[in-house]
Design a protein around this motif. Structure first.
Motif, short mmCIF file in Angstrom:
data_model
loop_
_atom_site.label_atom_id
_atom_site.label_comp_id
_atom_site.label_asym_id
_atom_site.label_seq_id
_atom_site.Cartn_x
_atom_site.Cartn_y
_atom_site.Cartn_z
N ALA A 26 2.06 -3.58 7.92
CA ALA A 26 0.72 -4.11 8.19
C ALA A 26 0.59 -4.43 9.68
O ALA A 26 -0.44 -4.14 10.30
N ASP A 54 -2.75 -0.04 15.81
CA ASP A 54 -3.64 1.11 16.01
C ASP A 54 -4.98 0.53 16.49
O ASP A 54 -5.97 0.50 15.75
N SER A 55 -4.98 0.06 17.68
CA SER A 55 -6.07 -0.75 18.22
C SER A 55 -6.63 -0.13 19.49
O SER A 55 -5.91 0.56 20.22
N GLN A 64 0.29 -1.21 11.55
CA GLN A 64 -1.06 -0.67 11.35
C GLN A 64 -2.06 -1.34 12.29
O GLN A 64 -2.96 -0.70 12.83
N ALA A 65 -1.86 -2.63 12.48
CA ALA A 65 -2.77 -3.37 13.36
C ALA A 65 -2.69 -2.88 14.80
O ALA A 65 -3.66 -2.99 15.57
#
Lengths: 291, 282
Positions: free
Chosen positions: B113, B119-120, B116-117
């Motif tokens: 998670a 990917d900003s 995934q974050a």
């Protein structure tokens, strides 16, 4: 290891796999001109458009999981539960993960999966719902007071933090959580309530003198059981119920500046080296003090 | 050219030929596992040629680019991963790891998670495409004879305003200690300054002189990897999980502490500013 030996000891298990995917849930009738395009879809035999026209979203979720549409009391109980669990609130770690992803300019498509990943946890998350359903099923034929007595005998309140004496039941921030109690009371008044909610209420009554009570996960678990769901469905259904709130909080911050959430400054950030070994000076001091 | 719209496909018997060709079969260039015989990655035996003989980062790069890199390039990428391993739970992706830990999500859920974050658009691997596209634009114009000043000023929203150049507005800090560390390592490893790195350096010198802004890590990284002839996709894929160590550190610590004790909030810590109480319409 000798290469020849190694290769000769590794063999396929020769498992026989099916050639085709099977499902009882969804039927797609292909179009005449293109077999990859569906012309119509049926969910457990019901036409998708007919469901969309006549049934609620929660009824169709129920249908997908159970294979049959809910009875009116089941429909009402399920709908009430889903709305009650629709937002874990801005303080729940999963919501905060959504908000954090939003303000951090994470790809908005990731906000929901990120927060649902956090919502999978065993503390007030999907993992705890499944565990609570298993607990309730295991003890359904035992008198609740007896279960409480046994749990109190075999377990100890931790020195710090909350105590979930059983999955779905315990303290929250050190006390009895109020809103889950209210939700449980509302569900218990419904005709769709069943044995699990009733048993859990008695269980909670015996817990109250110890400052322990309902948690959201316990309420959801009991209601899911009364609706006939299997424990393995509990985690996902709980995540599904919370998804609208998680997404809303994440999106609320997605177009805000990164300063829109607190970012503790260095004055509030303490680097505390973990003690890994005893130094000579510490040894000497210890010896002087205790020898 | 084939028209792939549904309507066109409906009139052709082979509109779904693309899918039919792939139906029931996997076509791959990567390699695979032949049980009891070998595991092959782009022509190399994983067990016999790679395990224990090549570093994890050499294998990672091989798995994505299809080519075994020079050991020094793998070492450079590993150093970049180290640069991205800040163990501070205030950083967005790390905090998600912490929140997952405090909520007792599994290690895989919590750490992925956090990844995934990252990917900003603001930090992490999500920023690489903007930098890559800017460098493409800049190099194209430089080869046509444009000056660095001209290239940069063309990125101003209106005349006289500060240009918006990717990787020159690092969140939370100006300057980037990681660029210095990687720059030193780049030289120690004997890499030459190729056209993209020269371009990156010229852009930074101009930005420093004109706006007192220095580049942050993504500009340096993308410039370097473009000189290694990596595509945007290869860069994104090799660097996709580079925040792992920082997230894992934060997850791990949170898991050791009582649940939900990370910056706990009282109800009154939340400011509600929505509509007041009202009756539900029936």
């Amino acid at each position: 290891m000798d290469e020849k030996y190694r290769k000769s000891t590794i063999k396929s298990r020769q498992e026989v796999f099916t050639d085709r995917v099977a499902t009882r849930i969804w039927n797609e009738t292909p179009s005449v001109n293109n077999p990859y395009i569906a012309e119509s879809c049926q969910c457990h035999g019901y036409d998708l458009h007919a469901l969309a026209h006549h049934k609620s979203f929660s009824d169709v979720i129920f249908l997908l999981q159970k294979g049959e549409l809910p009875t009116p009391p089941q429909s009402r109980l399920f709908e009430t539960l889903l709305i009650s669990m629709i937002n874990p609130g801005p303080r729940h770690p999963a919501t905060r993960a959504a908000m954090n992803a939003g303000v951090g300019k994470t790809n908005p498509a990731h906000i929901l999966p990120i927060s649902l990943s956090v919502m999978s946890g065993e503390h007030l998350g999907g993992g705890e719902v499944t565990a609570a359903m298993t607990f309730l099923r295991k003890h359904r034929n035992t008198v609740p007071q007896q279960v409480v007595d046994d749990l109190l005998k075999d377990n100890f309140r931790p020195d710090e933090g909350d105590w979930h004496i059983a999955p779905g039941f315990g303290s929250h921030y050190g006390g009895i959580d109020i809103v889950p109690t209210q939700i449980a009371e509302a569900l218990l008044k419904q005709p769709g309530k069943g044995a699990a909610l009733s048993w859990a209420k008695e269980f909670v009554t015996s817990l109250h003198p110890h400052s322990l009570g309902w948690l959201t996960t316990g309420v959801a678990a009991a209601a899911f059981l009364d609706l006939g769901f299997h424990p393995r469905a509990g985690a996902g259904l709980f995540q599904l119920a919370a998804a609208p709130g998680l997404l809303a909080h994440g999106l609320e911050l997605a177009n805000k500046p990164r300063t829109a959430l607190p970012f503790p400054d260095d004055e509030h950030y303490f680097y505390e080296k973990k003690k890994t070994a005893v130094t000579k000076d510490e040894r000497k001091k210890y010896d002087e003090q205790y020898r | 050219m084939t028209n792939n719209t549904d309507n066109a496909g409906a009139n052709k018997t082979n509109a779904y030929e693309t899918w039919d060709k792939q139906r029931g079969a996997i076509h791959t260039h990567i390699g695979g596992w032949e049980i009891g015989v070998s595991v092959t990655t782009y022509g190399h035996s994983l067990i016999d040629e790679l395990v224990g003989k090549k570093s994890y980062f050499e294998i990672l790069i091989l798995s994505i680019t299809g080519t075994l890199p020079e050991p020094r390039l793998a070492k450079w990428v590993e150093a970049l991963y180290s640069c991205m391993s800040f163990p501070d739970p205030r950083i967005w992706c790390n905090q998600i790891g912490t929140l997952a830990g405090t909520a007792r999500a599994s290690a895989v859920s919590g750490i992925t998670a956090g990844i995934q974050a990252s990917d900003s658009r603001m930090y992490g691997p999500g920023t690489l495409s903007d930098v890559y596209n800017f460098l493409s634009f800049a190099m194209e114009h430089r080869l046509k004879g444009a000056t660095v000043e001209g290239i940069i000023s063309s990125k101003s929203r209106h005349s006289g305003s500060q240009p918006v150049i990717p990787s020159f507005s690092r969140p939370l800090a100006s300057g980037d200690e990681r660029v210095i560390a990687l720059n030193t390592l780049t030289e120690e490893l004997g890499f030459k300054w190729e056209p993209y790195m020269v371009l990156v350096r010229d852009i930074e010198l101009y930005m420093l002189r004109k706006y007192n802004k220095s580049m942050s890590l993504p500009m340096f990284v993308v410039g370097f990897l473009r000189d290694q002839h990596w595509s945007l996709e290869q860069i994104q894929q090799v660097l996709s999980i580079m925040v792992t160590a920082g997230v894992a550190a934060c997850y791990s610590e949170a898991l050791e502490k009582p649940a939900e004790t990370f910056l706990p909030l009282r109800c009154t810590d939340i400011d509600y500013c929505g509509a007041g109480p009202r009756t539900v319409p029936i």
